[in-house]
Design an enzyme around this catalytic site. Structure first.
Site, PDB file in Angstrom:
ATOM      1  N   ASP A 112       0.831  -1.119  -0.035  1.00  0.00           N
ATOM      2  CA  ASP A 112      -0.053   0.113   0.002  1.00  0.00           C
ATOM      3  C   ASP A 112       0.729   1.281  -0.139  1.00  0.00           C
ATOM      4  O   ASP A 112       2.095   1.217   0.394  1.00  0.00           O
ATOM      5  CB  ASP A 112      -0.847   0.141   1.182  1.00  0.00           C
ATOM      6  CG  ASP A 112      -1.668  -1.108   1.497  1.00  0.00           C
ATOM      7  OD1 ASP A 112      -2.226  -2.051   0.715  1.00  0.00           O
ATOM      8  OD2 ASP A 112      -1.993  -1.474   2.917  1.00  0.00           O
TER       9      ASP A 112
HETATM   10  N1  URA Z   1      -0.802  -5.977   4.018  1.00  0.00           N
HETATM   11  C1  URA Z   1      -1.341  -4.667   4.183  1.00  0.00           C
HETATM   12  O1  URA Z   1      -2.282  -4.277   4.976  1.00  0.00           O
HETATM   13  N2  URA Z   1      -0.794  -3.740   3.541  1.00  0.00           N
HETATM   14  C2  URA Z   1       0.374  -3.973   2.706  1.00  0.00           C
HETATM   15  O2  URA Z   1       0.763  -3.068   2.087  1.00  0.00           O
HETATM   16  C3  URA Z   1       0.819  -5.208   2.694  1.00  0.00           C
HETATM   17  C4  URA Z   1       0.090  -6.258   3.207  1.00  0.00           C
END
Ligand code: URA
Length: 234
Positions: free
Chosen positions: A106
């Site tokens: 993310d």
């Molecule tokens: N899980 C998440 O919530 N975000 C990420 O970026 C990777 C794994």
């Protein structure tokens, strides 16, 4: 297979079409071992290790396997809308070579991101069947209780998913929790902690299978994976 000419070599390295690669040679911008190469049609029996283009010595690989220390506020998308794209942190020619991220992080997560232009490699690393554990270091808004830990290890149902997902390993390390998961569902780690009543404040991926984030890479830094790292993942 057609002979490996200089223009084909440059084109395979993302320097544009064969015509554009030829133009680079004709401008005198391509060197090998300190000698300017003038003939775009010169043939190589095998790929040289590296070649100098526009003053920069670059390896001649056409298969890309890259590790990046993804910073916060950077998106894993070619068409990033709200932030800078991770691809803008790499040489432009990698995009021409078809580089993609292996899974995603993310925008508000950081840490180990793998990228490649080899579809079978991307598929293997992403596939839950391959069973590569992804490890994350998270910090949480609330106290992490033993009950939450046991719930995560047993499995939780996330909204919109068909089956439970579970934490494969959990360790508390000072103020952080290290959690390992086998899949890569959308926002999975954040949703798992939310499902047990906690809230992830920071999230950093520290390893994928046996490959760890290289501590010498600053945020936004990248390097090629070693041959050993590639084989340990495929
Ligand atoms: N899980 C998440 O919530 N975000 C990420 O970026 C990777 C794994």
């Amino acid at each position: 297979m057609p002979a490996l000419t200089l223009e084909r070599l440059l084109a395979s390295m993302g320097y544009g079409s064969r015509k554009e690669s030829r133009a680079l040679v004709r401008m005198g911008l391509v060197e090998l071992d300190g000698n300017v190469l003038e003939d775009p049609f010169m043939e190589f029996a095998e790929r040289p290790e590296s070649i100098t283009v526009n003053g920069e010595e670059v390896p001649t690989v056409d298969k890309l396997y890259v590790m990046m220390h993804k910073p916060l506020d950077v998106e894993c998308s070619h068409n990033a809308r709200d932030h800078q794209s991770v691809f803008s942190l790499l040489p432009d020619r990698f995009t021409a070579m078809g580089i993609q991220t292996v899974g995603r992080l993310d925008a508000d997560s950081e840490g180990l991101l793998l990228l490649s232009n080899q579809g079978d490699f991307i598929h293997k690393v992403e596939s839950p069947k391959k069973g590569l554990l992804k490890r994350y270091r998270v910090t949480l808004a609330r106290e992490f209780t033993e009950a939450q830990k046991q719930e995560l290890l047993k499995g939780v149902m996330l909204k919109g998913e068909r089956r439970e997902v579970l934490a494969r390993e959990i360790e508390v390390e000072g103020d952080s929790v290290i959690v390992a998961i086998g899949e890569g569902l959308y926002h999975q780690v954040r949703r798992m902690f939310a499902a047990v009543g906690n809230h992830v404040e920071t999230l950093e991926r520290i390893s994928i299978g046996p490959v760890q984030l290289d501590a010498s890479l600053g945020r936004g830094g990248w390097r090629f994976l070693t041959d050993e790292e590639v084989s340990s993942l495929s």
